[in-house]
Design a protein around this motif. Structure first.
Motif, PDB file in Angstrom:
ATOM      1  N   SER A   1      13.934  21.184  14.733  1.00 40.90           N
ATOM      2  CA  SER A   1      14.545  22.098  15.716  1.00 40.90           C
ATOM      3  C   SER A   1      13.578  23.217  16.049  1.00 40.90           C
ATOM      4  O   SER A   1      13.373  23.577  17.214  1.00 40.90           O
ATOM      5  CB  SER A   1      15.819  22.733  15.165  1.00 40.90           C
ATOM      6  OG  SER A   1      16.885  21.852  15.255  1.00 40.90           O
ATOM      7  N   ARG A   2      13.001  23.796  15.006  1.00 33.78           N
ATOM      8  CA  ARG A   2      12.057  24.908  15.216  1.00 33.78           C
ATOM      9  C   ARG A   2      10.864  24.435  16.054  1.00 33.78           C
ATOM     10  O   ARG A   2      10.372  25.146  16.921  1.00 33.78           O
ATOM     11  CB  ARG A   2      11.573  25.472  13.877  1.00 33.78           C
ATOM     12  CG  ARG A   2      12.512  26.550  13.320  1.00 33.78           C
ATOM     13  CD  ARG A   2      11.785  27.435  12.326  1.00 33.78           C
ATOM     14  NE  ARG A   2      11.213  26.694  11.230  1.00 33.78           N
ATOM     15  CZ  ARG A   2      11.868  26.330  10.127  1.00 33.78           C
ATOM     16  NH1 ARG A   2      13.139  26.691   9.985  1.00 33.78           N
ATOM     17  NH2 ARG A   2      11.282  25.635   9.182  1.00 33.78           N
TER      18      ARG A   2
ATOM     19  N   ALA B   1      25.843  25.360  11.238  1.00 28.42           N
ATOM     20  CA  ALA B   1      24.718  24.463  11.564  1.00 28.42           C
ATOM     21  C   ALA B   1      24.272  24.711  12.987  1.00 28.42           C
ATOM     22  O   ALA B   1      25.091  24.997  13.860  1.00 28.42           O
ATOM     23  CB  ALA B   1      25.165  23.012  11.419  1.00 28.42           C
ATOM     24  N   THR B   2      22.966  24.607  13.183  1.00 25.12           N
ATOM     25  CA  THR B   2      22.422  24.724  14.543  1.00 25.12           C
ATOM     26  C   THR B   2      21.572  23.492  14.784  1.00 25.12           C
ATOM     27  O   THR B   2      20.737  23.138  13.943  1.00 25.12           O
ATOM     28  CB  THR B   2      21.549  25.989  14.662  1.00 25.12           C
ATOM     29  OG1 THR B   2      22.355  27.110  14.335  1.00 25.12           O
ATOM     30  CG2 THR B   2      21.031  26.173  16.078  1.00 25.12           C
ATOM     31  N   MET B   3      21.805  22.838  15.914  1.00 22.71           N
ATOM     32  CA  MET B   3      21.072  21.593  16.172  1.00 22.71           C
ATOM     33  C   MET B   3      20.466  21.611  17.575  1.00 22.71           C
ATOM     34  O   MET B   3      21.058  22.165  18.502  1.00 22.71           O
ATOM     35  CB  MET B   3      22.030  20.422  16.026  1.00 22.71           C
ATOM     36  CG  MET B   3      21.302  19.136  15.781  1.00 22.71           C
ATOM     37  SD  MET B   3      22.377  17.962  14.991  1.00 22.71           S
ATOM     38  CE  MET B   3      22.284  18.486  13.306  1.00 22.71           C
ATOM     39  N   THR B   4      19.329  21.000  17.670  1.00 22.48           N
ATOM     40  CA  THR B   4      18.568  21.062  18.928  1.00 22.48           C
ATOM     41  C   THR B   4      18.236  19.648  19.389  1.00 22.48           C
ATOM     42  O   THR B   4      18.049  18.754  18.558  1.00 22.48           O
ATOM     43  CB  THR B   4      17.259  21.845  18.669  1.00 22.48           C
ATOM     44  OG1 THR B   4      17.616  23.078  18.066  1.00 22.48           O
ATOM     45  CG2 THR B   4      16.505  22.132  19.920  1.00 22.48           C
TER      46      THR B   4
ATOM     47  N   SER C   1      16.105  17.699  11.581  1.00 25.54           N
ATOM     48  CA  SER C   1      15.983  18.704  10.526  1.00 25.54           C
ATOM     49  C   SER C   1      15.791  20.060  11.186  1.00 25.54           C
ATOM     50  O   SER C   1      15.501  20.151  12.381  1.00 25.54           O
ATOM     51  CB  SER C   1      14.764  18.412   9.645  1.00 25.54           C
ATOM     52  OG  SER C   1      13.593  18.562  10.434  1.00 25.54           O
ATOM     53  N   GLU C   2      15.922  21.110  10.369  1.00 30.54           N
ATOM     54  CA  GLU C   2      15.699  22.452  10.897  1.00 30.54           C
ATOM     55  C   GLU C   2      14.255  22.605  11.366  1.00 30.54           C
ATOM     56  O   GLU C   2      13.982  23.254  12.375  1.00 30.54           O
ATOM     57  CB  GLU C   2      16.010  23.467   9.801  1.00 30.54           C
ATOM     58  CG  GLU C   2      16.772  24.655  10.338  1.00 30.54           C
ATOM     59  CD  GLU C   2      17.037  25.663   9.242  1.00 30.54           C
ATOM     60  OE1 GLU C   2      17.831  25.320   8.353  1.00 30.54           O
ATOM     61  OE2 GLU C   2      16.449  26.762   9.293  1.00 30.54           O
TER      62      GLU C   2
ATOM     63  N   ALA D   1      26.894  20.370  10.009  1.00 28.24           N
ATOM     64  CA  ALA D   1      25.781  19.721  10.704  1.00 28.24           C
ATOM     65  C   ALA D   1      26.232  18.363  11.239  1.00 28.24           C
ATOM     66  O   ALA D   1      25.854  17.933  12.328  1.00 28.24           O
ATOM     67  CB  ALA D   1      24.603  19.553   9.748  1.00 28.24           C
TER      68      ALA D   1
ATOM     69  N   ALA E   1      25.347  25.378  18.380  1.00 30.18           N
ATOM     70  CA  ALA E   1      25.621  26.038  17.098  1.00 30.18           C
ATOM     71  C   ALA E   1      27.047  25.670  16.707  1.00 30.18           C
ATOM     72  O   ALA E   1      27.963  25.783  17.523  1.00 30.18           O
ATOM     73  CB  ALA E   1      25.479  27.545  17.243  1.00 30.18           C
TER      74      ALA E   1
ATOM     75  N   ARG F   1      26.943  33.886  11.055  1.00 27.10           N
ATOM     76  CA  ARG F   1      25.931  32.848  11.282  1.00 27.10           C
ATOM     77  C   ARG F   1      26.629  31.502  11.443  1.00 27.10           C
ATOM     78  O   ARG F   1      27.552  31.186  10.678  1.00 27.10           O
ATOM     79  CB  ARG F   1      24.973  32.754  10.085  1.00 27.10           C
ATOM     80  CG  ARG F   1      24.105  33.968   9.923  1.00 27.10           C
ATOM     81  CD  ARG F   1      23.065  33.761   8.854  1.00 27.10           C
ATOM     82  NE  ARG F   1      21.945  32.972   9.335  1.00 27.10           N
ATOM     83  CZ  ARG F   1      20.995  33.446  10.150  1.00 27.10           C
ATOM     84  NH1 ARG F   1      21.048  34.686  10.570  1.00 27.10           N
ATOM     85  NH2 ARG F   1      20.009  32.680  10.552  1.00 27.10           N
TER      86      ARG F   1
ATOM     87  N   GLU G   1      20.667  23.455  22.711  1.00 29.95           N
ATOM     88  CA  GLU G   1      20.973  23.874  21.337  1.00 29.95           C
ATOM     89  C   GLU G   1      22.483  24.034  21.191  1.00 29.95           C
ATOM     90  O   GLU G   1      23.136  24.627  22.048  1.00 29.95           O
ATOM     91  CB  GLU G   1      20.287  25.201  21.005  1.00 29.95           C
ATOM     92  CG  GLU G   1      20.533  25.616  19.546  1.00 29.95           C
ATOM     93  CD  GLU G   1      19.990  27.012  19.251  1.00 29.95           C
ATOM     94  OE1 GLU G   1      18.860  27.102  18.744  1.00 29.95           O
ATOM     95  OE2 GLU G   1      20.708  27.987  19.531  1.00 29.95           O
TER      96      GLU G   1
END
Ligand SMILES: Cc1cc2nc3c(=O)[nH]c(=O)nc-3n(C[C@H](O)[C@H](O)[C@H](O)COP(=O)(O)OP(=O)(O)OC[C@H]3O[C@@H](n4cnc5c(N)ncnc54)[C@H](O)[C@@H]3O)c2cc1C
Length: 474
Positions: free
Chosen positions: A323-324, A220-223, A319-320, A291, A286, A217, A284
């Motif tokens: 992003s969602r 951090a994943t950012m959008t 924030s996550e 982060a 990753a 995983r 996106e």
């Protein structure tokens, strides 16, 4: 009666409660788009690979055709029976176990009817990532994903379902089980059978389980969202983001003005952080570091792009949850289109470099030939995959419009796709929808090879007849 004998034998194999032939079967007989409604001789729901094999042996003995179905979210009419009332609908949804996760080998073994989201969660619970993601993930199944070689939003980094599959378990039309559940990344022992079944849309056999690749995983994943004035600018931004983030760029989606306007109309509660623009891009990244690192990368990318006039505006998720929400906005487009009414979908692939010219040419031709049509354009630009959809003119009668214009619109669009070196199906498959287009547009040599494979593996043409290649059985 023969029909009773078949149903009685099937009931003896899987249990009477798992053979449905009366009542409302529309959950299995009507497709997600509500365009194809068939009639099944029975819906049969086996609970294990052995039961699938027994059902197929029984259907073979009776010479009965079988249509496999997972989550029934396919968009090309491939997973519902025809109207003859003779086909057995084989629902795989009771085969839903995650059989094993091998963390050291970075693989999971999952049954075909396992819902994609459940498989993703099982991988996450083991601290790993199953990087297949699509808006239907709460309903679609691993078997359906593999049978259609599904794409989705992470193809740019991880590939299609095909690239994520290392092994398969398949039941042949005669009810033999091929156990190819190896988790090997290297295996040069002749023809790679798994690749025949992936993307075969249920026409060669029934997938009952698969070994899927997993990945660590990202930390951090950012959008972010960015507004672009033209598709040329979107393509330039893609190139720049690839240079900037390398393999860290995991998503690059475009959304046209009308696509987002439909979301605003039908789902006003979904936030749209940027004002309307000709094109809005969702990016996106990753990051394997932190982060903070991802944010710095995004900020420098977007600041440079702004300074050079590639983008007009941007919003980075902080924030996550944000992003969602951005992904939710993108994933709501097909649902908003469905709310708006019947439409003509074109899931097409093109070389990324040709996309701006394709859209300019085809938009102009459609506007001239079919005044008032609304072009709802969005898709996975990073993979060269557009959903170039046509919504009927505002206030028009959708059913009537489709009856009169669907065929000529498809011809216009697919001629343009071919002229620009593209494919008439990027990720949804052929099913019932594009079978004739495929027959006309695929090279005769390729079609002959495909027919030879079909003949070798399903000589009685009983697996999902009338889909992808063959003629419907009479
Ligand atoms: C809102 C929405 C968004 C979508 N977004 C995407 C996207 O981004 N990318 C994408 O690729 N697709 C997308 N799709 C299409 C669809 O979700 C995929 O094609 C998905 O892979 C289908 O899975 P399923 O289990 O629903 O298959 P089904 O619809 O049940 O079946 C699809 C085909 O696979 C065959 N099949 C199913 N299970 C098996 C099996 N076990 N063995 C053999 N054949 C089988 C069926 O016969 C049929 O031909 C979307 C659909 C919706 C509704």
């Amino acid at each position: 009666m023969a029909a009773d004998a078949l149903l009685a034998q099937l009931a003896a194999l899987v249990g009477p409660a798992q053979v449905l032939s009366d009542g409302d079967l529309s959950a299995w007989e009507l497709d997600w788009r509500k365009r194809w409604r068939g009639r099944a001789r029975a819906v049969v729901r086996p609970g294990s690979t052995a039961e699938v094999a027994a059902v197929l042996r029984c259907c073979a003995a009776h010479g009965v055709a079988v249509v496999s179905q997972g989550g029934n979210t396919g968009l090309v009419g491939g997973g519902v029976p025809d109207g003859s009332g003779t086909q057995v609908l084989l629902s795989l949804t009771r085969l839903r176990q995650v059989r094993a996760i091998d963390a050291a080998n970075l693989t999971m073994t999952v049954e075909a009817g396992c819902v994609l989201q459940v498989a993703q969660q099982a991988a996450a619970d083991a601290g790993l990532l199953l990087p297949l993601s699509l808006a239907a993930e709460g309903s679609c199944t691993i078997g359906g994903n593999l049978a259609t070689n599904a794409g989705g939003t992470q193809v740019l980094r991880y590939g299609n379902a095909r690239e994520l599959c290392l092994g398969l378990e398949v039941v042949t039309p005669d009810g033999e089980v091929w156990n190819g559940l190896s988790g090997l990344r290297k295996d040069n022992t002749g023809y790679d059978l798994r690749h025949l079944y992936i993307g075969s849309e249920g026409t060669l056999g029934v997938i009952t389980a698969a070994v899927l690749r997993l990945y660590p995983r990202p930390v951090a994943t950012m959008t972010a969202l960015a507004a672009c004035a033209s598709l040329e600018a979107c393509v330039a931004l893609l190139q720049r983001a690839q240079r900037h983030a390398g393999a860290g760029l995991t998503g690059f989606e475009v959304m046209g003005t009308l696509a987002l306007a439909l979301v605003r109309r039908h789902f006003p509660q979904i936030p749209q952080p940027l004002p309307p623009a000709p094109w809005t891009v969702l990016l996106e990244i990753a990051d394997a570091e932190s982060a903070e690192h991802a944010r710095t990368l995004f900020e420098s990318l977007l600041e440079d792009a702004l300074a050079d006039g590639l983008i007009d505006d941007a919003a980075v998720a902080s924030s996550e949850a944000q992003s969602r929400a951005m992904w939710h906005l993108r994933e709501s487009i097909p649902l908003a289109q469905a709310e708006e009414g019947l439409n003509i979908k074109h899931d097409i692939a093109l070389p990324v470099s040709r996309i701006p010219a394709f859209v300019a040419d085809t938009d102009a031709q459609l506007a001239a030939a079919f005044p008032g049509v609304r072009l709802v354009n969005f898709g996975h630009l990073g993979d060269g995959n557009l959903h170039y959809n046509v919504q009927v003119p505002e206030g028009g009668n959708a059913g009537d419009f489709l009856r009169r214009h669907e065929h000529p619109i498809n011809t216009l669009v697919y001629d343009a796709v071919q002229a620009h070196g593209g494919s008439i199906s990027a990720e949804h498959g052929i099913g019932a929808l594009k079978r004739e287009e495929l027959a006309q547009r695929k090279s005769p040599v390729a079609l002959a090879l495909m027919r030879s494979i079909k003949q070798a593996l399903d000589p009685q043409q009983r697996m999902n007849p009338g889909r992808l290649l063959d003629e419907p059985r009479r």
